[in-house]
Design a protein around this motif. Structure first.
Motif, PDB file in Angstrom:
ATOM      1  N   ALA A 184       0.858  -1.289   0.365  1.00 38.81           N
ATOM      2  CA  ALA A 184      -0.224   0.101  -0.243  1.00 38.81           C
ATOM      3  C   ALA A 184       0.827   1.169   0.420  1.00 38.81           C
ATOM      4  O   ALA A 184       1.327   1.645   0.765  1.00 38.81           O
ATOM      5  CB  ALA A 184      -1.019  -0.539   1.230  1.00 38.81           C
ATOM      6  N   LEU A 185       0.753   1.863  -0.700  1.00 36.51           N
ATOM      7  CA  LEU A 185       1.624   3.362  -0.823  1.00 36.51           C
ATOM      8  C   LEU A 185       0.753   4.358  -0.795  1.00 36.51           C
ATOM      9  O   LEU A 185      -0.933   4.063  -1.530  1.00 36.51           O
ATOM     10  CB  LEU A 185       1.369   3.335  -2.467  1.00 36.51           C
ATOM     11  CG  LEU A 185       3.347   2.884  -2.993  1.00 36.51           C
ATOM     12  CD1 LEU A 185       3.017   3.313  -4.330  1.00 36.51           C
ATOM     13  CD2 LEU A 185       4.473   2.321  -1.979  1.00 36.51           C
ATOM     14  N   VAL A 186       0.589   5.781   0.132  1.00 33.72           N
ATOM     15  CA  VAL A 186       0.204   6.871   0.945  1.00 33.72           C
ATOM     16  C   VAL A 186       0.671   7.717   0.259  1.00 33.72           C
ATOM     17  O   VAL A 186       1.945   7.625   0.636  1.00 33.72           O
ATOM     18  CB  VAL A 186      -0.001   6.448   2.153  1.00 33.72           C
ATOM     19  CG1 VAL A 186      -0.523   7.116   2.491  1.00 33.72           C
ATOM     20  CG2 VAL A 186      -0.409   5.125   2.751  1.00 33.72           C
ATOM     21  N   ASP A 187       0.161   8.581  -0.029  1.00 26.80           N
ATOM     22  CA  ASP A 187       0.502   9.512  -0.496  1.00 26.80           C
ATOM     23  C   ASP A 187      -0.632  11.132  -0.322  1.00 26.80           C
ATOM     24  O   ASP A 187      -1.163  11.128  -0.209  1.00 26.80           O
ATOM     25  CB  ASP A 187       0.631  10.077  -1.889  1.00 26.80           C
ATOM     26  CG  ASP A 187       1.379  11.009  -2.837  1.00 26.80           C
ATOM     27  OD1 ASP A 187       2.454  10.648  -1.965  1.00 26.80           O
ATOM     28  OD2 ASP A 187       0.799  11.929  -4.024  1.00 26.80           O
ATOM     29  N   LEU A 188       0.657  11.981   0.971  1.00 28.75           N
ATOM     30  CA  LEU A 188      -0.170  12.991   1.239  1.00 28.75           C
ATOM     31  C   LEU A 188      -1.429  14.345   0.415  1.00 28.75           C
ATOM     32  O   LEU A 188      -0.713  14.459  -0.642  1.00 28.75           O
ATOM     33  CB  LEU A 188       0.579  13.570   2.401  1.00 28.75           C
ATOM     34  CG  LEU A 188       1.084  13.475   3.068  1.00 28.75           C
ATOM     35  CD1 LEU A 188       1.932  14.042   5.087  1.00 28.75           C
ATOM     36  CD2 LEU A 188       0.270  12.079   4.249  1.00 28.75           C
ATOM     37  N   ASP A 189      -2.612  14.355   0.792  1.00 30.65           N
ATOM     38  CA  ASP A 189      -3.356  15.137   0.075  1.00 30.65           C
ATOM     39  C   ASP A 189      -3.084  16.632   1.408  1.00 30.65           C
ATOM     40  O   ASP A 189      -2.928  16.373   2.725  1.00 30.65           O
ATOM     41  CB  ASP A 189      -4.668  14.269  -0.035  1.00 30.65           C
ATOM     42  CG  ASP A 189      -4.593  14.296  -1.450  1.00 30.65           C
ATOM     43  OD1 ASP A 189      -4.137  14.336  -2.508  1.00 30.65           O
ATOM     44  OD2 ASP A 189      -5.964  12.908  -1.473  1.00 30.65           O
ATOM     45  N   GLY A 190      -3.710  17.994   0.675  1.00 33.00           N
ATOM     46  CA  GLY A 190      -4.025  18.821   1.104  1.00 33.00           C
ATOM     47  C   GLY A 190      -2.698  19.269   2.055  1.00 33.00           C
ATOM     48  O   GLY A 190      -1.778  19.263   1.628  1.00 33.00           O
ATOM     49  N   ALA A 191      -2.801  19.782   3.197  1.00 35.53           N
ATOM     50  CA  ALA A 191      -2.099  20.123   4.986  1.00 35.53           C
ATOM     51  C   ALA A 191      -0.479  19.234   4.446  1.00 35.53           C
ATOM     52  O   ALA A 191      -0.871  18.061   4.592  1.00 35.53           O
ATOM     53  CB  ALA A 191      -2.715  20.771   5.653  1.00 35.53           C
ATOM     54  N   PHE A 257      -4.058   6.894  -1.722  1.00 38.79           N
ATOM     55  CA  PHE A 257      -3.993   5.419  -1.181  1.00 38.79           C
ATOM     56  C   PHE A 257      -4.046   4.447  -2.461  1.00 38.79           C
ATOM     57  O   PHE A 257      -4.788   4.772  -2.899  1.00 38.79           O
ATOM     58  CB  PHE A 257      -4.639   4.518  -0.410  1.00 38.79           C
ATOM     59  CG  PHE A 257      -4.663   4.620   0.975  1.00 38.79           C
ATOM     60  CD1 PHE A 257      -3.499   4.498   2.433  1.00 38.79           C
ATOM     61  CD2 PHE A 257      -5.655   6.383   1.463  1.00 38.79           C
ATOM     62  CE1 PHE A 257      -3.648   4.789   3.256  1.00 38.79           C
ATOM     63  CE2 PHE A 257      -6.048   6.755   3.448  1.00 38.79           C
ATOM     64  CZ  PHE A 257      -4.408   5.830   4.188  1.00 38.79           C
ATOM     65  N   GLY A 258      -3.003   3.867  -2.336  1.00 34.45           N
ATOM     66  CA  GLY A 258      -2.278   2.779  -3.914  1.00 34.45           C
ATOM     67  C   GLY A 258      -2.219   1.823  -3.316  1.00 34.45           C
ATOM     68  O   GLY A 258      -1.713   1.014  -2.731  1.00 34.45           O
ATOM     69  N   GLU A 275       1.506   1.911  -7.060  1.00 40.79           N
ATOM     70  CA  GLU A 275       1.498   4.020  -8.298  1.00 40.79           C
ATOM     71  C   GLU A 275       0.550   3.780  -8.667  1.00 40.79           C
ATOM     72  O   GLU A 275      -0.074   5.260  -8.646  1.00 40.79           O
ATOM     73  CB  GLU A 275       2.814   3.631  -8.235  1.00 40.79           C
ATOM     74  CG  GLU A 275       3.445   5.344  -8.049  1.00 40.79           C
ATOM     75  CD  GLU A 275       4.633   5.916  -9.178  1.00 40.79           C
ATOM     76  OE1 GLU A 275       5.467   6.972  -8.603  1.00 40.79           O
ATOM     77  OE2 GLU A 275       5.933   4.429  -9.209  1.00 40.79           O
ATOM     78  N   ALA A 276       0.488   2.679  -9.763  1.00 43.86           N
ATOM     79  CA  ALA A 276      -0.639   3.004 -10.746  1.00 43.86           C
ATOM     80  C   ALA A 276      -2.107   3.303 -10.295  1.00 43.86           C
ATOM     81  O   ALA A 276      -2.622   4.360 -10.804  1.00 43.86           O
ATOM     82  CB  ALA A 276      -0.847   2.549 -11.798  1.00 43.86           C
ATOM     83  N   GLU A 277      -2.275   2.317  -9.277  1.00 47.16           N
ATOM     84  CA  GLU A 277      -3.485   3.032  -8.205  1.00 47.16           C
ATOM     85  C   GLU A 277      -3.303   4.160  -8.033  1.00 47.16           C
ATOM     86  O   GLU A 277      -4.816   4.711  -7.057  1.00 47.16           O
ATOM     87  CB  GLU A 277      -4.140   1.046  -7.507  1.00 47.16           C
ATOM     88  CG  GLU A 277      -5.441   1.749  -6.693  1.00 47.16           C
ATOM     89  CD  GLU A 277      -5.546   0.596  -5.736  1.00 47.16           C
ATOM     90  OE1 GLU A 277      -6.428   0.513  -4.724  1.00 47.16           O
ATOM     91  OE2 GLU A 277      -5.849  -0.519  -6.571  1.00 47.16           O
ATOM     92  N   LEU A 278      -2.796   4.570  -7.102  1.00 50.20           N
ATOM     93  CA  LEU A 278      -2.263   5.919  -5.869  1.00 50.20           C
ATOM     94  C   LEU A 278      -2.454   6.832  -6.923  1.00 50.20           C
ATOM     95  O   LEU A 278      -3.619   7.511  -6.193  1.00 50.20           O
ATOM     96  CB  LEU A 278      -0.903   5.703  -6.063  1.00 50.20           C
ATOM     97  CG  LEU A 278      -0.546   6.972  -4.686  1.00 50.20           C
ATOM     98  CD1 LEU A 278      -0.943   7.391  -3.697  1.00 50.20           C
ATOM     99  CD2 LEU A 278       0.927   7.119  -4.738  1.00 50.20           C
ATOM    100  N   LEU A 279      -1.913   6.959  -8.111  1.00 48.93           N
ATOM    101  CA  LEU A 279      -2.475   8.028  -9.414  1.00 48.93           C
ATOM    102  C   LEU A 279      -3.731   7.881  -9.918  1.00 48.93           C
ATOM    103  O   LEU A 279      -4.158   8.992 -11.038  1.00 48.93           O
ATOM    104  CB  LEU A 279      -1.181   7.416 -10.391  1.00 48.93           C
ATOM    105  CG  LEU A 279       0.064   8.227  -9.412  1.00 48.93           C
ATOM    106  CD1 LEU A 279       1.095   8.144 -10.703  1.00 48.93           C
ATOM    107  CD2 LEU A 279       0.361   9.671  -8.882  1.00 48.93           C
ATOM    108  N   ARG A 280      -4.451   6.624  -9.699  1.00 54.43           N
ATOM    109  CA  ARG A 280      -5.324   6.808 -10.868  1.00 54.43           C
ATOM    110  C   ARG A 280      -6.826   8.271 -10.061  1.00 54.43           C
ATOM    111  O   ARG A 280      -6.795   7.886  -9.049  1.00 54.43           O
ATOM    112  CB  ARG A 280      -6.557   5.201 -10.806  1.00 54.43           C
ATOM    113  CG  ARG A 280      -7.657   5.058 -11.923  1.00 54.43           C
ATOM    114  CD  ARG A 280      -7.972   3.417 -11.339  1.00 54.43           C
ATOM    115  NE  ARG A 280      -7.123   3.056 -12.336  1.00 54.43           N
ATOM    116  CZ  ARG A 280      -6.776   2.126 -11.120  1.00 54.43           C
ATOM    117  NH1 ARG A 280      -7.001   1.711 -10.233  1.00 54.43           N
ATOM    118  NH2 ARG A 280      -5.923   1.439 -11.893  1.00 54.43           N
ATOM    119  N   PRO A 281      -7.648   8.622 -11.200  1.00 56.47           N
ATOM    120  CA  PRO A 281      -8.330   9.655 -11.142  1.00 56.47           C
ATOM    121  C   PRO A 281      -9.175   9.085  -9.801  1.00 56.47           C
ATOM    122  O   PRO A 281     -10.178   8.136 -10.307  1.00 56.47           O
ATOM    123  CB  PRO A 281      -9.035  10.467 -12.480  1.00 56.47           C
ATOM    124  CG  PRO A 281      -7.353   9.858 -13.076  1.00 56.47           C
ATOM    125  CD  PRO A 281      -6.866   8.529 -12.330  1.00 56.47           C
TER     126      PRO A 281
END
Length: 286
Positions: A184-191, A257-258, A275-281
């Protein structure tokens, strides 16, 4: 292999096999496979050269396998994080971890009823403790030298190098032994900001298991390596973490999350799929 076999007293192990006895409510164990399991675990530890936490994860999993207990734990000498696998009970059996006459920690197994462990279990646990104590001692001694190389200084999580080593090791083990593995990859949004990143790291550690790997692999990106988990379990975990993040920081931290489940055991392909799932709109972004 000769050096590994010297760490395991085969005559002592043979005496363990001859003792025998009813297993009560413990899971049945094929004692003829125990020596092989111990030697294989030593080989795995030596090949991976992991940090102390990873050694302890391997040891508790092995203790469950060779004893057939309900839970197992390693408590390092002098304090530190106790690594537990399973649900502990008051009914426990302990074996000291000692290397060159110095205490390294304690290895414990747990049963769901009193007097479930017998002399055979005590002998086997002692044998296991003596076999792995040297590996744990060496890993602990080398940890300060590796701290800068493998740890993220901001969060205390493993860094990108540690992540790449662990994911390669887990994929190789899955290819050899089978079993499930999810990333599972986690990328922060917002703040964002250091306070938010530390909070995210704390939440990820709080809501993952001791056998999981938690890493900061980019400025605002984290990775969770989930041995034994499928993609459905990984997505359920991501949903729980997302809910906790909103309440864990005054700025209502959020993340994308991806999640991907290992297929052919290739770490690069597994990372790319996550990563592909993480970047999917996302549907809610439309």
């Amino acid at each position: 292999m000769t050096e590994l076999m010297r760490l395991v007293d085969t005559e002592q192990f043979a005496r363990c096999l001859k003792l025998g006895r009813p297993r009560a409510d413990l899971y049945p164990v094929d004692r003829e496979q125990q020596l092989l399991a111990i030697v294989q675990a030593q080989t795995e530890i030596a090949a991976a050269r992991p940090e102390p936490e990873a050694v302890m994860r391997i040891v508790v999993a092995l203790a469950l396998e060779v004893i057939g207990a309900q839970a197992a734990a390693v408590e390092p000498a002098g304090g530190g994080q106790v690594h537990v696998l399973g649900t502990t009970t008051p009914h426990r059996l302990d074996a000291p971890l000692v290397h060159d006459g110095n205490p390294v920690g304690t290895l414990s197994v747990y049963a769901d009823q009193p007097q479930a462990f017998t002399t055979a279990d005590s002998e086997t646990l002692t044998l296991l403790a003596s076999a792995v104590a040297a590996h744990l001692a060496r890993a602990s001694a080398q940890a300060p030298a590796r701290e800068h190389a493998w740890d993220d200084p901001l969060t205390g999580l493993g860094n990108r190098h540690a992540y790449e080593r662990r994911i390669a090791h887990e994929c190789a083990r899955r290819g050899r032994d089978g079993g499930l593995l999810t990333l599972a990859l986690v990328d922060l949004d917002g703040a964002r900001g250091d306070g938010v990143r530390r909070t995210v790291a704390a939440v990820l550690q709080r809501w993952t298991r001791s056998i999981d790997g938690v890493y900061r692999i980019g400025e605002d990106r984290f990775a969770l390596i989930l041995p034994g988990a499928d993609a459905q379990s990984g997505r359920a975990l991501a949903e729980r973490i997302a809910e906790r993040l909103v309440d864990a920081h005054p700025l209502a931290a959020s993340a994308r999350f991806g999640v991907a489940q290992a297929g052919d055991g290739n770490p690069e392909l597994l990372h790319a799929a996550a990563e592909a799932e993480l970047l999917r709109p996302r549907a809610d972004a439309a």
